[in-house]
Design a protein around this motif. Sequence first.
Motif, PDB file in Angstrom:
ATOM      1  N   GLY A  34       0.819  -1.201   0.000  1.00  0.00           N
ATOM      2  CA  GLY A  34       0.000   0.000   0.000  1.00  0.00           C
ATOM      3  C   GLY A  34       0.851   1.248   0.000  1.00  0.00           C
ATOM      4  O   GLY A  34       2.057   1.195   0.226  1.00  0.00           O
ATOM      5  N   PRO A  35       0.230   2.390  -0.240  1.00  0.00           N
ATOM      6  CA  PRO A  35       0.987   3.637  -0.270  1.00  0.00           C
ATOM      7  C   PRO A  35       1.540   3.997   1.106  1.00  0.00           C
ATOM      8  O   PRO A  35       0.890   3.789   2.125  1.00  0.00           O
ATOM      9  N   ARG A  36       2.756   4.487   1.130  1.00  0.00           N
ATOM     10  CA  ARG A  36       3.466   4.928   2.334  1.00  0.00           C
ATOM     11  C   ARG A  36       3.750   3.809   3.316  1.00  0.00           C
ATOM     12  O   ARG A  36       4.140   4.063   4.447  1.00  0.00           O
ATOM     13  N   SER A  37       3.557   2.550   2.942  1.00  0.00           N
ATOM     14  CA  SER A  37       3.813   1.467   3.883  1.00  0.00           C
ATOM     15  C   SER A  37       5.289   1.112   3.960  1.00  0.00           C
ATOM     16  O   SER A  37       5.707   0.455   4.908  1.00  0.00           O
ATOM     17  N   ASN A  38       6.091   1.541   2.998  1.00  0.00           N
ATOM     18  CA  ASN A  38       7.504   1.195   3.004  1.00  0.00           C
ATOM     19  C   ASN A  38       8.382   2.339   3.495  1.00  0.00           C
ATOM     20  O   ASN A  38       9.600   2.239   3.438  1.00  0.00           O
ATOM     21  N   LEU A  39       7.795   3.430   3.968  1.00  0.00           N
ATOM     22  CA  LEU A  39       8.574   4.569   4.436  1.00  0.00           C
ATOM     23  C   LEU A  39       8.910   4.402   5.917  1.00  0.00           C
ATOM     24  O   LEU A  39       8.089   3.914   6.687  1.00  0.00           O
ATOM     25  N   PRO A  40      10.105   4.818   6.346  1.00  0.00           N
ATOM     26  CA  PRO A  40      10.468   4.705   7.761  1.00  0.00           C
ATOM     27  C   PRO A  40       9.939   5.861   8.610  1.00  0.00           C
ATOM     28  O   PRO A  40      10.352   6.018   9.746  1.00  0.00           O
ATOM     29  N   PHE A  41       9.062   6.680   8.074  1.00  0.00           N
ATOM     30  CA  PHE A  41       8.488   7.799   8.804  1.00  0.00           C
ATOM     31  C   PHE A  41       7.045   7.966   8.358  1.00  0.00           C
ATOM     32  O   PHE A  41       6.615   7.384   7.375  1.00  0.00           O
ATOM     33  N   ASN A  42       6.295   8.743   9.101  1.00  0.00           N
ATOM     34  CA  ASN A  42       4.889   8.955   8.791  1.00  0.00           C
ATOM     35  C   ASN A  42       4.688  10.366   8.251  1.00  0.00           C
ATOM     36  O   ASN A  42       4.734  11.335   9.002  1.00  0.00           O
ATOM     37  N   PRO A  43       4.455  10.507   6.941  1.00  0.00           N
ATOM     38  CA  PRO A  43       4.274  11.850   6.387  1.00  0.00           C
ATOM     39  C   PRO A  43       2.905  12.453   6.667  1.00  0.00           C
ATOM     40  O   PRO A  43       2.642  13.573   6.243  1.00  0.00           O
ATOM     41  N   LEU A  44       2.056  11.761   7.366  1.00  0.00           N
ATOM     42  CA  LEU A  44       0.710  12.275   7.638  1.00  0.00           C
ATOM     43  C   LEU A  44       0.592  12.957   8.999  1.00  0.00           C
ATOM     44  O   LEU A  44      -0.497  13.347   9.390  1.00  0.00           O
ATOM     45  N   THR A  45       1.703  13.107   9.727  1.00  0.00           N
ATOM     46  CA  THR A  45       1.630  13.768  11.023  1.00  0.00           C
ATOM     47  C   THR A  45       1.467  15.272  10.837  1.00  0.00           C
ATOM     48  O   THR A  45       1.666  15.817   9.750  1.00  0.00           O
ATOM     49  N   LYS A  46       1.146  15.953  11.933  1.00  0.00           N
ATOM     50  CA  LYS A  46       0.782  17.361  11.862  1.00  0.00           C
ATOM     51  C   LYS A  46       1.954  18.251  11.438  1.00  0.00           C
ATOM     52  O   LYS A  46       1.790  19.140  10.612  1.00  0.00           O
ATOM     53  N   PHE A  47       3.131  18.052  12.002  1.00  0.00           N
ATOM     54  CA  PHE A  47       4.268  18.930  11.719  1.00  0.00           C
ATOM     55  C   PHE A  47       5.324  18.239  10.879  1.00  0.00           C
ATOM     56  O   PHE A  47       6.509  18.555  10.980  1.00  0.00           O
ATOM     57  N   PHE A  48       4.919  17.320  10.044  1.00  0.00           N
ATOM     58  CA  PHE A  48       5.883  16.636   9.183  1.00  0.00           C
ATOM     59  C   PHE A  48       6.580  17.608   8.240  1.00  0.00           C
ATOM     60  O   PHE A  48       7.787  17.519   8.032  1.00  0.00           O
ATOM     61  N   TRP A  49       5.861  18.547   7.689  1.00  0.00           N
ATOM     62  CA  TRP A  49       6.442  19.492   6.737  1.00  0.00           C
ATOM     63  C   TRP A  49       7.557  20.303   7.384  1.00  0.00           C
ATOM     64  O   TRP A  49       8.580  20.583   6.761  1.00  0.00           O
ATOM     65  N   LEU A  50       7.379  20.667   8.659  1.00  0.00           N
ATOM     66  CA  LEU A  50       8.397  21.452   9.361  1.00  0.00           C
ATOM     67  C   LEU A  50       9.659  20.618   9.591  1.00  0.00           C
ATOM     68  O   LEU A  50      10.780  21.087   9.358  1.00  0.00           O
ATOM     69  N   ARG A  51       9.480  19.388  10.022  1.00  0.00           N
ATOM     70  CA  ARG A  51      10.635  18.504  10.221  1.00  0.00           C
ATOM     71  C   ARG A  51      11.316  18.208   8.892  1.00  0.00           C
ATOM     72  O   ARG A  51      12.550  18.156   8.814  1.00  0.00           O
ATOM     73  N   TYR A  52      10.549  18.005   7.844  1.00  0.00           N
ATOM     74  CA  TYR A  52      11.114  17.694   6.527  1.00  0.00           C
ATOM     75  C   TYR A  52      11.977  18.846   6.018  1.00  0.00           C
ATOM     76  O   TYR A  52      13.127  18.658   5.630  1.00  0.00           O
ATOM     77  N   TRP A  53      11.415  20.051   5.996  1.00  0.00           N
ATOM     78  CA  TRP A  53      12.158  21.194   5.477  1.00  0.00           C
ATOM     79  C   TRP A  53      13.312  21.579   6.398  1.00  0.00           C
ATOM     80  O   TRP A  53      14.349  22.071   5.934  1.00  0.00           O
ATOM     81  N   GLY A  54      13.179  21.358   7.692  1.00  0.00           N
ATOM     82  CA  GLY A  54      14.299  21.580   8.605  1.00  0.00           C
ATOM     83  C   GLY A  54      15.447  20.623   8.310  1.00  0.00           C
ATOM     84  O   GLY A  54      16.618  21.027   8.275  1.00  0.00           O
ATOM     85  N   PHE A  55      15.136  19.365   8.078  1.00  0.00           N
ATOM     86  CA  PHE A  55      16.153  18.371   7.732  1.00  0.00           C
ATOM     87  C   PHE A  55      16.831  18.721   6.415  1.00  0.00           C
ATOM     88  O   PHE A  55      18.055  18.630   6.279  1.00  0.00           O
ATOM     89  N   MET A  56      16.038  19.146   5.432  1.00  0.00           N
ATOM     90  CA  MET A  56      16.606  19.517   4.134  1.00  0.00           C
ATOM     91  C   MET A  56      17.492  20.761   4.255  1.00  0.00           C
ATOM     92  O   MET A  56      18.567  20.836   3.632  1.00  0.00           O
ATOM     93  N   ALA A  57      17.088  21.748   5.041  1.00  0.00           N
ATOM     94  CA  ALA A  57      17.873  22.973   5.198  1.00  0.00           C
ATOM     95  C   ALA A  57      19.198  22.674   5.898  1.00  0.00           C
ATOM     96  O   ALA A  57      20.255  23.184   5.486  1.00  0.00           O
ATOM     97  N   VAL A  58      19.163  21.864   6.950  1.00  0.00           N
ATOM     98  CA  VAL A  58      20.402  21.517   7.642  1.00  0.00           C
ATOM     99  C   VAL A  58      21.334  20.748   6.711  1.00  0.00           C
ATOM    100  O   VAL A  58      22.547  21.019   6.653  1.00  0.00           O
ATOM    101  N   GLY A  59      20.800  19.818   5.940  1.00  0.00           N
ATOM    102  CA  GLY A  59      21.623  19.044   5.024  1.00  0.00           C
ATOM    103  C   GLY A  59      22.228  19.885   3.916  1.00  0.00           C
ATOM    104  O   GLY A  59      23.328  19.609   3.444  1.00  0.00           O
ATOM    105  N   PHE A  60      21.537  20.922   3.496  1.00  0.00           N
ATOM    106  CA  PHE A  60      22.044  21.777   2.425  1.00  0.00           C
ATOM    107  C   PHE A  60      23.052  22.795   2.947  1.00  0.00           C
ATOM    108  O   PHE A  60      24.096  23.021   2.338  1.00  0.00           O
ATOM    109  N   PHE A  61      22.734  23.428   4.076  1.00  0.00           N
ATOM    110  CA  PHE A  61      23.576  24.525   4.550  1.00  0.00           C
ATOM    111  C   PHE A  61      24.725  24.072   5.438  1.00  0.00           C
ATOM    112  O   PHE A  61      25.658  24.846   5.664  1.00  0.00           O
ATOM    113  N   ALA A  62      24.721  22.880   5.961  1.00  0.00           N
ATOM    114  CA  ALA A  62      25.811  22.415   6.833  1.00  0.00           C
ATOM    115  C   ALA A  62      27.168  22.444   6.133  1.00  0.00           C
ATOM    116  O   ALA A  62      28.148  22.931   6.727  1.00  0.00           O
ATOM    117  N   PRO A  63      27.326  21.943   4.915  1.00  0.00           N
ATOM    118  CA  PRO A  63      28.658  22.009   4.286  1.00  0.00           C
ATOM    119  C   PRO A  63      29.166  23.444   4.099  1.00  0.00           C
ATOM    120  O   PRO A  63      30.361  23.703   4.258  1.00  0.00           O
TER     121      PRO A  63
END
Length: 75
Positions: A34-63
Motif C-alpha cells: 500500500g501507499p506509504r507502507s515502506n517509508l520509515p516515517f509517517n508523512p501524515l503527522t501534523k508537523f511533518f512538513w516542518l521537520r522535513y524542510w528543517g532536515f533539508m535545510a540543515v543538510g544543504f547549509f551544513a557544508p
Amino acid sequence: MMSRPAFRIASQLQRRTFSSTSARLSSPYHYPEGPRSNLPFNPLTKFFWLRYWGFMAVGFFAPFGIAVWQLKKNL
C-alpha cells in the motif's frame, strides 16, 4: 539440423520457467502493501512538513557553514 545434445539443452531451457511465490505476511522482513507502507516515517503527522524542510535545510547549509568555519579558524 541441431545435434542431439544441443536439442536436449534447448528443450531443458524451454521447460525452465521463472515464478514467484506470494509474499508471506508472517515474515518480519515484508511490509504490508500500500501507499506509504515502506517509508520509515509517517508523512501524515501534523508537523511533518516542518521537520522535513528543517532536515533539508540543515543538510544543504551544513557544508557551507563548515567551510566558512574552517576558513575563519586561526592557523
